[in-house]
Design a protein around this motif. Structure first.
Motif, mmCIF file in Angstrom:
data_model
loop_
_atom_site.group_PDB
_atom_site.id
_atom_site.type_symbol
_atom_site.label_atom_id
_atom_site.label_comp_id
_atom_site.label_asym_id
_atom_site.label_seq_id
_atom_site.Cartn_x
_atom_site.Cartn_y
_atom_site.Cartn_z
ATOM 1 N N GLY A 69 31.287 47.765 55.386
ATOM 2 C CA GLY A 69 32.454 48.589 55.098
ATOM 3 C C GLY A 69 32.903 48.593 53.648
ATOM 4 N N TYR A 70 32.138 47.980 52.770
ATOM 5 C CA TYR A 70 32.546 47.908 51.375
ATOM 6 C C TYR A 70 32.358 49.246 50.675
ATOM 7 N N ASP A 71 33.317 49.565 49.807
ATOM 8 C CA ASP A 71 33.190 50.725 48.937
ATOM 9 C C ASP A 71 32.709 50.235 47.566
ATOM 10 N N ARG A 72 32.692 51.113 46.598
ATOM 11 C CA ARG A 72 32.193 50.749 45.266
ATOM 12 C C ARG A 72 32.975 49.573 44.666
ATOM 13 N N ALA A 73 34.285 49.591 44.790
ATOM 14 C CA ALA A 73 35.104 48.526 44.203
ATOM 15 C C ALA A 73 34.789 47.160 44.817
ATOM 16 N N LEU A 74 34.677 47.109 46.139
ATOM 17 C CA LEU A 74 34.369 45.831 46.801
ATOM 18 C C LEU A 74 32.935 45.387 46.522
ATOM 19 N N ASN A 75 32.022 46.341 46.431
ATOM 20 C CA ASN A 75 30.644 45.973 46.106
ATOM 21 C C ASN A 75 30.517 45.499 44.661
ATOM 22 N N LYS A 76 31.384 45.985 43.792
ATOM 23 C CA LYS A 76 31.402 45.490 42.410
ATOM 24 C C LYS A 76 31.817 44.017 42.401
ATOM 25 N N ILE A 77 32.808 43.680 43.226
ATOM 26 C CA ILE A 77 33.240 42.283 43.335
ATOM 27 C C ILE A 77 32.104 41.429 43.906
ATOM 28 N N LEU A 78 31.417 41.950 44.914
ATOM 29 C CA LEU A 78 30.269 41.227 45.476
ATOM 30 C C LEU A 78 29.223 40.973 44.390
ATOM 31 N N ASP B 217 37.301 31.197 35.545
ATOM 32 C CA ASP B 217 38.294 31.754 36.454
ATOM 33 C C ASP B 217 37.742 33.047 37.062
ATOM 34 N N LEU B 218 37.418 32.991 38.329
ATOM 35 C CA LEU B 218 36.757 34.102 39.001
ATOM 36 C C LEU B 218 37.585 35.378 38.961
ATOM 37 N N ARG B 219 38.869 35.298 39.213
ATOM 38 C CA ARG B 219 39.720 36.487 39.221
ATOM 39 C C ARG B 219 39.744 37.159 37.838
ATOM 40 N N THR B 220 39.788 36.356 36.785
ATOM 41 C CA THR B 220 39.767 36.909 35.430
ATOM 42 C C THR B 220 38.437 37.595 35.149
ATOM 43 N N ILE B 221 37.361 36.982 35.583
ATOM 44 C CA ILE B 221 36.036 37.574 35.387
ATOM 45 C C ILE B 221 35.927 38.878 36.175
ATOM 46 N N GLU B 222 36.421 38.888 37.397
ATOM 47 C CA GLU B 222 36.418 40.125 38.193
ATOM 48 C C GLU B 222 37.180 41.235 37.474
ATOM 49 N N ALA B 223 38.343 40.898 36.912
ATOM 50 C CA ALA B 223 39.159 41.893 36.198
ATOM 51 C C ALA B 223 38.446 42.387 34.944
ATOM 52 N N THR B 224 37.779 41.489 34.234
ATOM 53 C CA THR B 224 37.040 41.869 33.034
ATOM 54 C C THR B 224 35.925 42.841 33.385
ATOM 55 N N VAL B 225 35.193 42.533 34.428
ATOM 56 C CA VAL B 225 34.111 43.431 34.858
ATOM 57 C C VAL B 225 34.699 44.773 35.292
ATOM 58 N N ASP B 226 35.782 44.748 36.032
ATOM 59 C CA ASP B 226 36.388 45.990 36.512
ATOM 60 C C ASP B 226 36.785 46.901 35.353
ATOM 61 N N LYS B 227 37.277 46.338 34.273
ATOM 62 C CA LYS B 227 37.682 47.130 33.104
ATOM 63 C C LYS B 227 36.481 47.747 32.393
ATOM 64 N N GLN B 228 35.353 47.043 32.434
ATOM 65 C CA GLN B 228 34.205 47.465 31.635
ATOM 66 C C GLN B 228 33.169 48.294 32.405
#
Length: 185
Positions: free
Chosen positions: A104-113, A173-184
């Motif tokens: 059920g993952y969309d692009r955003a959740l698969n990016k986190i994966l 920090d995983l959450r910070t890394i996730e946010a960094t990837v999301d921005k880029q």
């Protein structure tokens, strides 16, 4: 185990379990390649009649404690019970011989994966860059390219690169890394 992971159902109710199962599979694949004794540990765990015993054995002989703490934290995040985590991290997972990403993952959740796949290198000891690259090329990139969201190989390599840069800088920090990837990406 296939029913436990909801394979063949396309049901998102199993997504948390699948997320964790993918990470356990990637981690174990790395450990097996870097340390031939890990194969013996997995074979021994497969022969145990009780999955809790198998889980305990693998905690001592395959999964490093900080890696398993990471798995437990993701279990809480994705609503996977401790009992389910024990089952997932037992020898039962190795009987399946396939890994499927969450349905059920969309692009955003698969990016986190994808970030989580890349983040696993933080737990690879010893870190063998050649084996890491082989695992990325033969398992991680192919399975992630098949997820919803249309990731290109270039995008996935960018995700892995960003995570690697952050970890090299000392940011764990995983959450910070996730946010960094999301921005880029």
């Amino acid at each position: 185990m296939e029913n436990f992971l909801g394979y063949g159902t396309s049901n998102s109710a199993y997504d948390g379990r699948r997320h964790i199962a993918c990470l356990l599979t990637v981690y174990a694949s790395y450990k097996i390649q870097v340390n031939p004794n890990a194969i013996t540990a997995v074979k021994s765990a497969l022969g145990m009649p009780d999955y809790t015993q198998s889980h305990q054995y693998l905690l001592k002989n395959l999964y490093d404690s900080d890696f398993y703490q990471f798995v437990e934290s993701l279990g809480r995040r994705y609503n996977v019970s401790n009992q389910d985590l024990i089952y997932l991290s037992s020898g039962e997972l190795f009987k399946v011989r396939i890994a499927k990403t969450p349905a059920g993952y969309d692009r955003a959740l698969n990016k986190i994966l994808a970030v989580h796949f890349a983040y696993l290198q933080h737990y690879y000891r010893p870190l063998n860059p050649i084996i890491l690259q082989q695992l990325t090329n033969t398992f991680s990139i192919p399975i992630l390219k098949g997820t919803r969201g249309g990731f290109t190989e270039s995008e996935l390599r960018n995700i892995f690169s960003i995570v690697n840069i952050e970890l090299t800088k000392g940011n764990i920090d995983l959450r910070t890394i996730e946010a960094t990837v999301d921005k880029q990406i």
